[in-house]
Design a protein around this motif. Structure first.
Motif, PDB file in Angstrom:
ATOM      1  N   ARG A 227       0.817  -1.209   0.000  1.00 27.59           N
ATOM      2  CA  ARG A 227       0.000   0.000   0.000  1.00 27.59           C
ATOM      3  C   ARG A 227       0.855   1.265   0.000  1.00 27.59           C
ATOM      4  O   ARG A 227       0.483   2.272  -0.618  1.00 27.59           O
ATOM      5  N   GLY A 231       0.704   3.988  -3.027  1.00 24.99           N
ATOM      6  CA  GLY A 231       0.409   5.389  -2.736  1.00 24.99           C
ATOM      7  C   GLY A 231       1.574   6.327  -2.961  1.00 24.99           C
ATOM      8  O   GLY A 231       1.401   7.545  -2.941  1.00 24.99           O
ATOM      9  N   SER A 243       0.926  11.905  -2.217  1.00 20.38           N
ATOM     10  CA  SER A 243       1.862  10.790  -2.042  1.00 20.38           C
ATOM     11  C   SER A 243       2.700  11.058  -0.793  1.00 20.38           C
ATOM     12  O   SER A 243       2.835  12.201  -0.351  1.00 20.38           O
ATOM     13  N   ASP A 391      -3.654   2.805   5.053  1.00 18.64           N
ATOM     14  CA  ASP A 391      -3.528   2.884   3.605  1.00 18.64           C
ATOM     15  C   ASP A 391      -2.971   4.256   3.253  1.00 18.64           C
ATOM     16  O   ASP A 391      -2.767   5.106   4.131  1.00 18.64           O
ATOM     17  N   VAL A 392      -2.717   4.473   1.965  1.00 17.81           N
ATOM     18  CA  VAL A 392      -2.178   5.741   1.489  1.00 17.81           C
ATOM     19  C   VAL A 392      -3.051   6.267   0.360  1.00 17.81           C
ATOM     20  O   VAL A 392      -3.352   5.523  -0.590  1.00 17.81           O
ATOM     21  N   ALA A 393      -3.477   7.507   0.467  1.00 18.00           N
ATOM     22  CA  ALA A 393      -4.122   8.262  -0.614  1.00 18.00           C
ATOM     23  C   ALA A 393      -5.546   7.827  -0.947  1.00 18.00           C
ATOM     24  O   ALA A 393      -6.261   8.552  -1.645  1.00 18.00           O
TER      25      ALA A 393
END
Length: 471
Positions: A227, A231, A243, A391-393
């Protein structure tokens, strides 16, 4: 005392006695720093502190009604009834209403999620801006000074109040009373004119922080690594506003995270990422030179633990991980907007909050953890345009959540209803009939009218009857 044209001020001091001093940029910086320390310590964020300050403000108004009326008469020759109705009574009403509603206002709002982010849950958390500056107008100098302060305190901020120098009697009274009744470590009053106001406006009263990414040892490590990569490098090779600019993790966990990232990066982009068709190029030669400059900084020499390859002809830079870069290097003080990912290590993740809060407020901040207490601390203590857990983004894909920045990371938000609200003025409309026109609101003002209006505004039925009988 009122400020002179030469730029004197009066500030509510710790011993609650007004003290004259020269107020310049250095004094303004010192004041903001003091209030920021109070805010960063979390003192103003609790419900109990907010309520105690609002109750003190209400008590101030009730205890010193005659002093306030006299100051308003000195500054503006306001009749007693007008001063009471338009300033004192309205301020009391605002304070009482806020006390009744505050707990409900502070509750986070649960919102829906979409299939795009399944499985997930989401909420909107109201948070204070930090240190706020209230600059008052002269025409209603008591009400327009303290009504915004009510909102700022209710929201959990530390506050600087700059009353209008054009109403000096009210201004001086506010210095005295707020120094006596309010928490002087979080609420300050500054008297003065243009020089003092300019010095305050030069300060960043809503403080800036930067995009951050945190890691914690009890992860599903493979999912975390994938993840992070998605991201960071999977979003235009790091050329995205949300990001990750850097990761913060513990010293003992960093090697495990780096190894996991390396494994997944090879899976995604192969052993020669510069020829991978799944990795975006840098947008232009100027941006390639900018990112290369960050990577070639002498202060990060020897810090690359993965990647670093460059292809100037094709404007490609490989996914690059760096470990323990110094705080004063270029990439830790500029927006990277590219494929470089520095990792900062700390002894424990709580220390990371201090790093985050020493920097510009980020557009987005992320944490990976299964620890409920750490999640709650992250949401409570980290200020960002948006937060995402594990998580990212991906929060940008939820139309039920606002997307936008805070402080230097941006103003306003959008997505769904939030886009509508950003560009909408909520216009107040009050419809009245021609009936019920009370003569008590009009001159000549008499003691009987004042008594009646006080009884009406307080809801005192017996007092209303007595006032009508004695009128």
């Amino acid at each position: 005392m009122a400020a002179s044209a030469g730029g004197a001020l009066v500030m509510a001091s710790e011993d609650k006695k007004p003290k004259a001093a020269c107020f310049d940029g250095e004094a303004a910086r010192s004041l903001v720093t003091e209030l920021r320390e109070t805010f960063d310590a979390g003192k103003t964020k609790s419900y109990e502190w907010r309520v105690s300050q609002l109750k003190s403000l209400l008590k101030l108004t009730k205890d010193h009604e005659n002093d306030i009326i006299e100051a308003l008469r000195t500054d503006l020759s306001k009749p007693v009834l007008e001063a009471f109705v338009s300033e004192i009574a309205m301020l009391k009403s605002s304070c009482e209403f806020t006390l009744k509603q505050l707990k409900r206002w502070m509750v986070p709002e649960k919102v829906k999620t979409s299939i795009t982010t399944f499985p997930s849950s989401a909420e909107i958390v109201p948070e204070p801006l930090g240190v706020v500056l209230v600059i008052s107008a002269w025409n209603y100098p008591f009400l327009l000074s303290l009504d915004p302060v009510i909102g700022a305190i209710a929201a959990g901020n530390a506050v600087i109040l700059k009353p209008s120098e054009i109403a000096p009697a009210t201004s001086s009274l506010l210095v005295k009373l707020l120094g006596e009744y309010m928490d002087s470590s979080a609420v300050k009053v500054i008297e003065g004119a243009v020089p003092e106001t300019s010095a305050l406006l030069e300060q960043k009263t809503m403080f800036p922080f930067k995009v951050n990414q945190m890691a914690k040892r009890k992860f599903l490590l493979k999912v975390t690594a994938r993840r992070i990569i998605a991201g960071k490098w999977g979003m235009n090779n790091g050329q995205a506003c949300i990001s990750a600019d850097h990761i913060i993790t513990t010293k003992d966990f960093a090697p495990k995270l780096i190894d996991a990232l390396k494994v997944e990066l090879v899976k995604f982009y192969g052993n020669e990422p510069l020829v991978s068709e799944d990795l975006s190029r840098i947008v232009s030669s100027n941006h390639f030179a900018r990112v290369t400059k960050l990577l070639d900084d002498d202060k990060v020499a020897g810090k690359i633990v993965h990647g670093g390859q460059k292809d100037q002809n094709n404007l490609k830079i490989a996914p690059t991980i760096l470990l323990d870069v110094p705080e004063d290097c270029l990439m830790m003080n500029e927006e990277i907007f590219g494929p470089l990912l520095p990792i900062v290590t700390v002894n424990n993740l709580e220390d990371s909050f201090k790093i985050i809060n020493s920097r510009e407020k980020p557009l987005a901040a992320y944490i990976f953890t299964t620890n409920k207490r750490l999640k709650e601390a992250f949401v409570k203590n980290v200020s960002a345009g948006g937060l995402l857990i594990n998580d990212v983004a991906l929060h940008i894909a939820n139309p039920y959540l606002p997307f936008g920045g805070v402080g230097e990371s941006g103003m306003g938000s959008y997505h769904g209803r939030f886009s509508f609200d950003t560009f909408t003025h909520k216009k107040a409309v009050l419809y009245r009939s021609f009936a019920g026109d009370a003569s008590a609101r009009y001159p000549p003002y008499t003691p009987g009218k004042l008594k009646l209006l006080k009884a009406l505004l307080s809801g005192n039925i017996l007092g209303i009857i007595r006032a009508l009988i004695g009128w």
